[in-house]
Design a protein around this motif. Structure first.
Motif: not given
Ligand code: NAI
Ligand code: MG
Length: 497
Positions: A164, A188, A191, A242, A344-345, A348, A395
């Motif tokens: 996102w 995908k 959300e 993540s 949530k963020q 956090k 992070e």
């Molecule tokens: P997330 O890793 O859950 O979300 C990223 C994507 O993965 C979203 O499209 C989500 O719907 C999808 N996803 C979530 N669970 C999944 C599963 N079991 N199987 C397949 N796809 C799945 O990240 P979230 O919860 O939004 O953020 C948590 C932390 O993750 C953040 O605080 C940050 O530290 C990190 N993050 C890092 C990113 C980056 O650019 N490397 C981007 C987003 C989050």
């Protein structure tokens, strides 16, 4: 300083809220929807179709048919490139609307979306459109009387799981090389930020991308995302998010059809500022490294190491320079930092700030939420941070800088590498020997010298260590979406055994 004007001069109309499968907008099979919210207020903006396993099945079926029997993979690269160029032009025609949808959904600054995120999305499509007819194999130097060559073929149906924090850029950092290579895709989106992804689906259809080639299934990670990464008929996955979910995506592949995955995951990147640096420039770079995009950026230079000779001066100057830093409505062009993406963020980040205070780091500035509503957080700097504190190890993904002091180059290198991550690093120095030595000693996929967040579509980008593997951007990104096939034939009609 805070600006909480709720004026939103460019409020966009929300036209697309359904799944985009096989060239049409459709409701989810369950009929369920989820809410996407405005991070300025926490209020609901729109109800979006909630895709789940059955919807992913439909999208994969459409993408499979488009790949196995459709025109897209069989078109010349030049033809695919022409259609992608058209898509880029259509994006340019709708920049303002896309930029405002992106701000509304994510809290990203409108003027930057308009100037940077959306135009660079279009340009990155052009980059891969130009590459689509230049995907070559090799002639092999066979040791016997054979003629051997390789073909680079599209890998097939690919699942693209998007975060996102850069919804537009990340969509096409994956979809543009995949489509150029001749793959068909199921996207995908996160959300939290489905709005621009659905708009891009509509523009893709208008540009002439055939039905089934680009599908967008909005929904949650643990349902739609998991169904995509474990699907037997998906040939590859590209994921950004993540580290925790990256691991789940890889496990899902291992448990299903062993599809290749490319993962762009978390980071805890170091920014190392040496004694000889111009302190004013170092302050600007440090702010950019960690406060850009409200700190919601995987390459955030959140561990800032400053050499002892300029440590005190640096602290004084960065503190001063934040006095006119404006946190507020992302549609206001005077604002530097909008709200965190969601509750949530927001919570956090505040938890990490509390842990920094508890662990004994010194709070130089910031340290709390601001504004009457929404998810705004003050830019926050801790000094006297110790390497074992949570804020120096994990992070945070928010506007929180951890400042640490060092004496020697060796110490800086050791500290910079003391992390499970390896996404990026920054070096601020005018000494070429230091720059060369440190850039070669740091185990990370991207090194910035006297700059930060300087991406270019021609510079490959990705992680070492637990920041993932596979590269995005540049021609390297095409490799995530290509297979190599060897073809061998005898040169003479001589016995070949
Ligand atoms: P997330 O890793 O859950 O979300 C990223 C994507 O993965 C979203 O499209 C989500 O719907 C999808 N996803 C979530 N669970 C999944 C599963 N079991 N199987 C397949 N796809 C799945 O990240 P979230 O919860 O939004 O953020 C948590 C932390 O993750 C953040 O605080 C940050 O530290 C990190 N993050 C890092 C990113 C980056 O650019 N490397 C981007 C987003 C989050
Ligand atoms: Mg949202």
């Amino acid at each position: 300083m805070t600006s909480n004007g709720s004026s939103a001069p460019n409020m966009p109309e929300i036209k697309f809220t359904k799944l985009f499968i096989n060239g049409a907008f459709v409701d989810s099979i369950s009929g369920k929807t989820f809410e996407t919210r405005d991070p300025r207020t926490g209020e609901v903006i729109a109800h979006i179709a909630e895709g789940d396993k059955e919807d992913i099945d439909l999208a994969v079926k459409a993408a499979r048919e488009a790949f196995d029997n459709g025109k897209w993979p069989r078109k010349s690269g030049f033809e695919r490139g022409r259609i992608l160029m058209k898509l880029a032009d259509l994006i340019d025609e709708h920049t303002e609307e896309l930029a405002s949808l992106e701000s509304l959904d994510s809290g990203k600054l409108f003027h930057l979306n308009k100037m940077l995120d959306v135009p660079s999305t279009a340009d990155s499509i052009r980059y891969y459109a130009g590459a689509a007819d230049k995907i070559h194999g090799e002639t092999s130097k066979c040791s016997r009387e054979f003629h051997g060559y390789t073909l680079k073929e599209p890998v097939g149906v690919v699942g693209l799981i998007i975060p996102w924090n850069f919804p537009s850029i990340m969509f096409f950092a994956k979809a543009a090389p995949a489509l150029a290579a001749g793959c068909t895709v199921i996207v995908k989106p996160a959300e939290q930020t489905p709005l621009t992804a659905l708009y891009y689906a509509k523009l893709a259809k208008e540009a002439g991308i055939p039905d089934g080639v680009l599908n967008v299934v909005t929904g949650f990670g643990s349902t739609a995302g998991a169904a995509l990464s474990s699907h037997m008929n998906v040939d590859a996955i590209s994921f950004t998010g993540s580290t925790e979910v990256g691991r789940l995506v890889m496990e899902a592949s291992a448990r299903s059809n062993l599809k290749p995955v490319s993962l762009e995951l978390g980071g805890k990147s170091p920014l190392i500022i040496f004694n000889d640096a111009d302190v004013n420039m170092a302050v600007d770079i440090a702010k950019l490294a960690v406060f850009y995009n409200k700190g919601e950026i995987c390459i955030a230079g959140s561990r800032v190491f400053v050499q002892e000779g300029i440590y005190d001066e640096f602290i004084k100057k960065i503190d001063e320079s934040l006095k006119d830093w404006v946190v507020g409505d992302p549609f206001d062009s005077n604002v530097h930092q909008g709200p965190q993406v969601d509750k949530k963020q927001f919570e956090k980040v505040l938890r990490y700030i509390e842990s920094g205070k508890r662990d004994g780091a010194t709070l130089l500035t910031g340290g709390k939420a601001c504004g009457k509503k929404g998810y705004y957080i003050e830019p926050t700097i801790f000094t006297d941070v110790k390497e074992d504190m949570l804020i120096a190890r994990e992070e945070i993904f928010g506007p929180v800088m951890s400042l640490m002091k060092f004496k020697t180059i060796e110490e800086a290198i050791e500290k910079a590498n003391n992390t499970i991550y390896g996404l990026a690093a920054g070096i601020v120095t005018n000494d070429l020997n230091i720059a060369n030595r440190v850039s070669r000693s740091i185990r990370a996929g991207m090194i910035w010298i006297n700059c930060y967040t300087a991406f270019d579509r021609d510079c490959p980008y990705g992680g070492y260590k637990m920041s993932g593997f596979g590269r995005e951007l540049g021609l390297h990104a095409l490799e995530n979406y290509l297979q190599v096939k060897s073809v061998i034939t005898p040169i003479y009609d001589s016995p070949w055994l």
